[in-house]
Design an enzyme around this catalytic site. Structure first.
Site, PDB file in Angstrom:
ATOM      1  N   HIS A 203       4.947  66.193  96.754  1.00  9.34           N
ATOM      2  CA  HIS A 203       4.996  64.834  97.260  1.00  9.34           C
ATOM      3  C   HIS A 203       5.055  63.824  96.123  1.00  9.34           C
ATOM      4  O   HIS A 203       5.887  62.936  96.118  1.00  9.34           O
ATOM      5  CB  HIS A 203       3.741  64.609  98.108  1.00  9.34           C
ATOM      6  CG  HIS A 203       3.801  63.392  98.959  1.00  9.34           C
ATOM      7  ND1 HIS A 203       4.344  63.404 100.216  1.00  9.34           N
ATOM      8  CD2 HIS A 203       3.390  62.127  98.739  1.00  9.34           C
ATOM      9  CE1 HIS A 203       4.260  62.199 100.730  1.00  9.34           C
ATOM     10  NE2 HIS A 203       3.680  61.401  99.859  1.00  9.34           N
TER      11      HIS A 203
ATOM     12  N   ASP B  99      13.510  54.910 121.097  1.00  6.83           N
ATOM     13  CA  ASP B  99      12.257  54.150 121.046  1.00  6.83           C
ATOM     14  C   ASP B  99      11.155  55.047 120.457  1.00  6.83           C
ATOM     15  O   ASP B  99      10.589  55.885 121.155  1.00  6.83           O
ATOM     16  CB  ASP B  99      11.921  53.695 122.475  1.00  6.83           C
ATOM     17  CG  ASP B  99      10.670  52.844 122.557  1.00  6.83           C
ATOM     18  OD1 ASP B  99       9.825  52.925 121.654  1.00  6.83           O
ATOM     19  OD2 ASP B  99      10.541  52.114 123.555  1.00  6.83           O
TER      20      ASP B  99
ATOM     21  N   LYS C 289       0.487  63.740 112.583  1.00  9.67           N
ATOM     22  CA  LYS C 289       1.277  62.703 111.884  1.00  9.67           C
ATOM     23  C   LYS C 289       2.407  63.380 111.103  1.00  9.67           C
ATOM     24  O   LYS C 289       3.541  62.907 111.081  1.00  9.67           O
ATOM     25  CB  LYS C 289       0.376  61.896 110.936  1.00  9.67           C
ATOM     26  CG  LYS C 289       1.067  60.702 110.291  1.00  9.67           C
ATOM     27  CD  LYS C 289       1.785  61.034 108.994  1.00  9.67           C
ATOM     28  CE  LYS C 289       2.456  59.814 108.383  1.00  9.67           C
ATOM     29  NZ  LYS C 289       3.264  60.158 107.202  1.00  9.67           N
TER      30      LYS C 289
ATOM     31  N   GLU D  98       9.543  57.491 103.906  1.00  8.74           N
ATOM     32  CA  GLU D  98       8.596  58.295 103.113  1.00  8.74           C
ATOM     33  C   GLU D  98       9.302  59.434 102.388  1.00  8.74           C
ATOM     34  O   GLU D  98      10.055  60.200 103.004  1.00  8.74           O
ATOM     35  CB  GLU D  98       7.513  58.864 104.045  1.00  8.74           C
ATOM     36  CG  GLU D  98       6.391  59.564 103.296  1.00  8.74           C
ATOM     37  CD  GLU D  98       5.317  60.143 104.209  1.00  8.74           C
ATOM     38  OE1 GLU D  98       5.390  59.931 105.432  1.00  8.74           O
ATOM     39  OE2 GLU D  98       4.422  60.824 103.683  1.00  8.74           O
TER      40      GLU D  98
END
Ligand code: NAD
Length: 423
Positions: A376, A278, A262, A83
């Site tokens: 963004h 992981d 998030k 991203e």
């Protein structure tokens, strides 16, 4: 005959043979199959040993976030992520944190929990105490399974026994608390739990089913704090206020908290992936920890101190390792660890926690100021140009035009592509 996904012995085939079957199944062109045959830094033999049914490898960009100071030490932060604006966010926020001394961290030690589930126990509370009486024996049996861990100061350290209410009545749940040192520890604790299972069955008089680690690694927390001086918000004091209101919104409302957390995981997962750890384990642990009060809340906290400076803190489970799992198998992970210069898994965990907080600082600042889209979408414009079919120099030309026009959309990228190709 129609095509079928039932492929007997697929795992026994070579990488090439598997790829041939997949190519036929999906009608891949020669170019597409060639793309899957292209080799990067993760050699195909290693990849084939890491997971099952390998046909190729998958790459992600690896970026470096600059400007980070943690506990007075300078760090360059490697991040593997797809991203845009994640690396830029950490770099910018780390820069504004420098005047307050950067980030400061601590940890609770590398303690993992393995669970053993006993059902149909006639006297669950009696069984609970019988298990506590066997504590030394339980720890001895567990530690016999991992002499290496014990030798370096780790190993099973304690037990906790719970009686829980479930849809199928009471169950006795044993928690084995294991210091896994520089390993994430899933395999290590699972082996211990599996060995102990028959003993737990015998001592409780019940039947034992599950014996596996808990990803709610709440004994393995990292904490980080940051102070951003109010001067960093000169002329934009309302941004600082807005950030605190944004945090309060997230902490009160799970719909907002999911997006807020998030954003934190953008930083955390990018580092976890880059170090070969992981990421599902870390994400499960983080979100479960965010729900520990019975409501899903923010993993961070933001407030103002008596000077009016902005104070941010984070507390999050961080089951990452420097040995074990894929950490030593993936060639890039070793290089990433060298760039970080870390010597222990807890130091790595603290840095990852600080980066999560730093990412949150970046996101809250952008949200409270111009909104997330400006920064963004400028970075995202190139992705959109690529998605519209642009290649080579046209990617930058189209992205630049869309940013200038303030219209960063797929349809506009396609129009521009047509125009430019004609011209
Ligand atoms: P591992 O078993 O590969 O390595 C750990 C072992 O390395 C230790 O048990 C110890 O014997 C040895 N060791 C050598 N030097 C050490 C040191 N300095 N510190 C600690 N141990 C040292 O790996 P692991 O960390 O036990 O397990 C991690 C893997 O398990 C990951 O790949 C993870 O994806 C996987 N896994 C995860 C879950 C889950 O999260 N639910 C479940 C099963 C497996």
């Amino acid at each position: 005959m129609g095509k079928t996904s039932r492929i007997s012995g697929f795992h026994k085939l070579t990488v090439e043979e598997r790829l041939k079957i997949v190519s036929e199944f999906a009608g891949l062109s020669d170019d597409e199959a060639a793309l899957l045959k292209k080799r990067g830094h993760l050699d195909i033999q290693t990849a084939d040993r890491m997971i099952e049914n390998v046909i190729g490898t998958f790459e992600l960009p690896l970026g470096i976030a600059a400007n980070m100071i943690i506990n007075g030490k300078e760090y360059l932060i490697p991040m593997a992520v797809e991203e845009s604006s994640v690396v830029a966010g950490v770099t910018n926020a780390a820069r504004i944190a420098r005047s307050g001394g950067g980030f400061f961290t601590s940890n609770t030690g590398p303690l993992m929990i393995a669970q053993i589930q006993a059902v149909d126990v006639k006297d669950p509370f009696g069984a609970k105490l019988r298990l506590y009486e066997k504590k030394d024996e339980i720890l001895r049996i567990a530690n016999e399974q991992d002499p290496i861990l014990v030798k370096i100061g780790g190993g099973a350290k304690n037990i906790e026994v719970r009686v829980i209410e479930t849809a199928f009545g009471q169950m006795v749940i044993v928690h084995l608390i294991v210091d896994t040192r520089d390993a994430m520890g899933a395999n290590a604790v699972n082996t211990m739990a599996e060995t102990l299972a028959p003993y737990v069955g015998e001592w409780t008089g019940g039947r034992v089913y599950l014996r596996i680690l808990s990803n709610l690694a709440d004994r393995r927390l990292v904490r980080a704090r940051v102070r951003v001086k109010k001067e960093e918000f000169k002329g934009a004091e309302d941004v600082l206020e807005g950030m605190i209101y944004a945090w309060a919104f997230a902490d009160a409302d799970p719909y907002r908290a999911a997006t807020h957390n998030k954003g934190i995981m953008n930083g955390i997962s990018a580092m976890v992936i880059a170090t070969g750890n992981d990421f599902r384990a870390i994400e499960a642990g983080a979100h479960a920890y965010a729900s520990r009060t019975g409501r899903y809340r923010s993993l961070t906290h933001w407030e103002k101190d008596q000077n009016g400076d902005l104070i941010g803190t984070i507390e999050v489970p961080m089951a990452v390792g420097l040995v074990g799992g894929a950490t030593k198998m993936h060639p890039i992970s070793g290089v990433v660890i060298k760039i970080l210069g870390v010597k222990t898994a807890t130091e790595l965990g603290e840095i990852i926690g600080a980066v999560g907080l730093c990412q949150n600082l970046a996101a809250l600042r952008a949200l409270a100021a111009e909104g997330i889209q400006k920064g963004h979408m400028s970075l995202h414009a190139k992705n959109i140009a690529v998605s519209a079919g642009a290649t080579g120099d046209l990617i930058d030309v189209i992205a630049k035009r869309m940013v200038e026009e303030g219209t960063i959309r797929m349809d506009r990228a396609q129009e521009l592509l047509k125009e430019l190709k004609k011209g």
